[in-house]
Design an enzyme around this catalytic site. Sequence first.
Site: not given
Length: 461
Positions: A86, A139, A173, A207, A226, A231
């Site tokens: 736990d 994040k 990246k 996307e 998001d 980003h």
Amino acid sequence: MKERNADALILFGVTGDLAKKRLFPALYQMAADGELDIPVVGVARTEGGDDDLRSWARTAVEESGEEFDEATFGRLSRQLTYICGDYTDHDTYDEISKRLGDRECTVSYLAIPPSLFDDVIGCLSHAGLNRRGRVVVEKPFGRDTDSATELSQIIGRHYPEDRVYRIDHFLGKEALQNLMVYRFSNTILEPIWNRHYIRGVQITMAEDFGVEGRGSFYDSVGAMRDVVQNHLLMLVALLAMEPPISDRPDSLRDERAKVIEAIRPLSPGDVVRGQYVGYLEEDGVAGDSETETYFATRLEIDSWRWSGVPWIIRTGKGMARTVTEAVVEFHKPPRTLFRDAQSEPGPNRLSFMSKPEDKITLSLQARRPGRELVSSPVDFEVAPDTQRGTTVDAYHRLLGDALRGDQSLFARKDGVMESWRVVQPILDAAPGVHNYKQGSWGPEEADELVADWEWLTDGDA
């Protein structure tokens, strides 16, 4: 002073989706490169033991698409040990300490919901695992200014800022590494990298798919939380930052934070929110949801270098294609020469693309073949040289940096808080959402953001 290498890694939430999709493949890559010679203690509530953890790791690596090598996996599996417990029970942390023995420079990776941070960090502190250790948090770093402040206070009670690693895989990246090198290793760019020569910058992260079964999560977040607050503002910072005084981690982070500090808070009048048709029918999405799947805005950076230059960013799901690209457009020459009725010379553009492929494109004007002295655009493309080395996955790079104590590619508290300051007005008074068809470039209302310009990414920019 060079940071000490970690002597153990503790992965909380080791049976979760992030560990399966990102962390185990990264650890496998590190083992393949001879970078993993420390124990990895996995902690979760799922019943199991060491053999179960190794089985979960094997499945994760095999399903990741990595070329599986039994000897490499053997090196990884020998480092793995599992504790079922736990997160709020001090006995769990006593067992972690027992497994680690006299190791003291630990990295605790919290692949768990932020709601558990207070309990886990407090228990790590109670067990003394924070004394020389580092903590890695994923994040989102809060949901708004108030929650981000509270989260920072929770962490700051037990870890100093120089041992807090806020991980945003976007910074790890390859394309963003290339961007920083191109900007600061080529003197040809610096004299023209300012408002005198640059007309504007557009950043697109699109996307061509929807929420893909993640409706419940996405409906609680939306496009701005998001990817915009983290980003895309970070990409703006990398493009706009001043040259750092050195390559030390805080020198790089200082300049990124200065850019975000100089961005004006968003105004509802400069924001367009959209929602693709069919989103309300997605599993887990509320029938009356006002969550945006598309977000576009026009930014202003109040600095000497960028005053008056528009920065337009947009992101969306269900778009015409998948592309992540930043396009820098330069001013036209003071007089337009070498044209005819069918040809109007366009401005020079420099494009940094990371999806669907990594490449940098410079568009210049050159003489069009024929009898007339007329110009036409010619593109010069540079793709990463993958022949001289292997590209490194973002989590591989960032996990390795955390173990080495390099904070260069991690978010810092001041930068995080400034980014929430920028978007907070939209959280307080969000404009309504406009519907758009899947397979389009978003709602038509967003065209008003470029009324005196044009969108530069439309599939062939």
